[in-house]
Design an enzyme around this catalytic site. Structure first.
Site, mmCIF file in Angstrom:
data_model
loop_
_atom_site.group_PDB
_atom_site.id
_atom_site.type_symbol
_atom_site.label_atom_id
_atom_site.label_comp_id
_atom_site.label_asym_id
_atom_site.label_seq_id
_atom_site.Cartn_x
_atom_site.Cartn_y
_atom_site.Cartn_z
ATOM 1 N N SER A 126 -43.575 44.874 38.612
ATOM 2 C CA SER A 126 -44.404 45.740 39.462
ATOM 3 C C SER A 126 -44.605 45.127 40.851
ATOM 4 C CB SER A 126 -45.778 45.905 38.797
ATOM 5 O OG SER A 126 -46.723 46.400 39.724
ATOM 6 N N TYR A 139 -44.113 50.302 45.153
ATOM 7 C CA TYR A 139 -45.165 51.181 45.667
ATOM 8 C C TYR A 139 -44.973 51.230 47.178
ATOM 9 C CZ TYR A 139 -48.111 51.442 41.455
ATOM 10 O OH TYR A 139 -48.617 51.707 40.206
ATOM 11 N N THR A 186 -42.181 54.456 42.286
ATOM 12 C CA THR A 186 -43.268 55.171 41.606
ATOM 13 C C THR A 186 -43.816 56.268 42.510
ATOM 14 O OG1 THR A 186 -43.801 53.268 40.259
ATOM 15 C CG2 THR A 186 -45.545 54.902 40.520
ATOM 16 N N LYS A 226 -39.993 57.357 39.200
ATOM 17 C CA LYS A 226 -40.954 57.248 38.092
ATOM 18 C C LYS A 226 -42.196 58.100 38.350
ATOM 19 C CE LYS A 226 -43.624 53.719 35.619
ATOM 20 N NZ LYS A 226 -45.010 53.868 35.992
#
Ligand SMILES: Cc1cc2nc3c(=O)[nH]c(=O)nc-3n(C[C@H](O)[C@H](O)[C@H](O)COP(=O)(O)O)c2cc1C
Length: 381
Positions: free
Chosen positions: A107, A130, A156, A252
């Protein structure tokens, strides 16, 4: 101590070993948590067809996800603050995944950095992005993932703003935790966690601190997200991100057939049907309940993956039967990590592998690549 036989057992061990703030961070959904619960409940409603007297020798769970060979089609989902479930958590989980032969996704909001994970693994891992308002920082993150030889970028789409999770607010979630009386009392009875945490230098957001301009203290995840995440992110942005990255791209957070069509039109390699584990839009349907309509809409054009609510190898098989090419687990590996570090992640994967293998065989198939809707029971409930 009794052995952990399923993911629920690992969850209970993790509950005892991980400070409440971080255990709750994993075990929570947005607002009423109805979508978080639905993700698991809707899997339970799906039944298998039991078949008998089929040759069950030479079984295989091997498959591919975005063209990469996997020992079973189960990747580790990107999860923030993983290094708070256990010291150096991302490095340990990545090693466990590598040895198991399944993809690990790091992440953006990890504790160990891209470079930390690259330094302890040999095979490429995947990086989840992100998108922040600070585009220089985003470009730099993409370049760092490229330099670390990550083999896929997972973009994402469902967190431009943060869903409210009550437990995190009540617990005053931060990394590192604030030294309040309550936190100290909670940590004091979790000594192995504390000792491991004291031994590592990685206690805050490794991809961000020291890389993003003006970010020193990121302890309040919710206010940082509100300030830094780009609320204007749009389908147009996918194009420049894809271009800059230049490699395999996975989108995602798709939960709607119309969005799936837009995602397929971007030329990405795969989509993940996901509601962020019920952590964003409470009241949204479970991932597994919308999978069939999304496969129907775009399954012939793009690889469809799924996450959300998978707690067993049986759930993995159900998702594959309904058309997913691959799946991801979030909480199951976090509970394994919290319960037993790297060995706990391996155990979580092994539990899922065994359940998947036996279920496939009892449904009368030997190859996971043969899983299809005919394995599911269509009769009375
Ligand atoms: C503690 C936690 C942190 C998460 N952090 C991220 C993240 O940083 N980026 C992301 O794309 N998804 C994140 N997710 C969502 C997961 O990638 C995944 O969609 C979800 O966990 C799947 O549901 P499951 O936990 O029921 O398997 C997070 C999930 C959890 C539980």
């Amino acid at each position: 101590m009794k052995p952990s036989l399923d993911i629920a057992d690992l969850k209970e061990v993790a509950r005892r070993r991980v400070p409440r703030m971080f255990f709750d961070y994993a075990d929570s959904g947005a607002w009423t948590e109805s979508t978080y619960r639905a993700n698991e409940e809707d899997f339970r409603k799906i039944k298998f067809r039991q078949r008998v007297l089929v040759d069950m020798t030479n079984r295989s769970l091997e498959s591919t996800m975005i063209g990469e060979k996997v020992s079973m089609p189960v990747a580790l989902a990107p999860t923030g603050l993983t290094g708070m479930q256990h010291a150096d958590g991302e490095m340990l989980a990545a090693q466990a995944a590598e040895e198991f032969g399944v993809p690990f996704t790091l992440s953006t909001m990890s504790i160990c950095s891209i470079e930390d994970v690259a330094s302890v693994t040999k095979k490429p891992f995947w990086f989840q992005l992100y998108v922040m308002r600070d585009k220089d920082f985003v470009l730099n993150l993409i370049d760092r993932a490229k330099a670390a030889k990550c083999s896929a970028l997972v973009l994402t789409l469902d967190l431009q703003i943060l869903g409210q999770r009550h437990k995190d607010i009540r617990n005053g979630l931060s990394a590192p935790p604030k030294m309040t009386a309550g936190n100290l009392a909670n940590m004091a009875v979790r000594l192995p966690w504390c000792m491991n945490m004291l031994r590592t230098k990685r206690r805050t957001f490794g991809n961000i601190v020291g890389h993003a301009k003006g970010v020193g203290d990121l302890s309040s995840l919710s206010s940082w997200t509100a300030e830094q995440f780009d609320p204007q992110l749009s389908w147009k942005d996918v194009a420049w991100i894809k271009e800059r990255w230049g490699g395999k791209l996975i989108l995602k957070g798709i939960l709607d057939a119309e969005d799936a069509r837009l995602a397929a039109a971007t030329g990405a390699d795969a989509i993940i049907v996901s509601n962020h584990g019920g952590r964003q839009l409470d009241g949204a349907p479970s991932s597994i309940s919308v999978l069939p309509e999304i496969v129907e809409a775009v399954g012939d054009r793009i690889e469809v993956h799924l996450d959300g609510g998978i707690r067993s190898g049986q759930d993995v098989l159900k998702a594959l039967c309904l058309g997913a090419r691959g799946t991801y687990i979030g909480r199951p590996f976090l509970y394994g990590l919290g319960a037993g570090g790297k060995d706990g992640v391996t155990l979580a994967l092994d539990i899922i592998r065994k359940e998947l293998d036996v279920t496939l065989a009892l449904c009368g198939k030997r190859l996971i690549t043969d899983a299809g809707p005919e394995l599911l029971y269509k009769g009375r409930d």
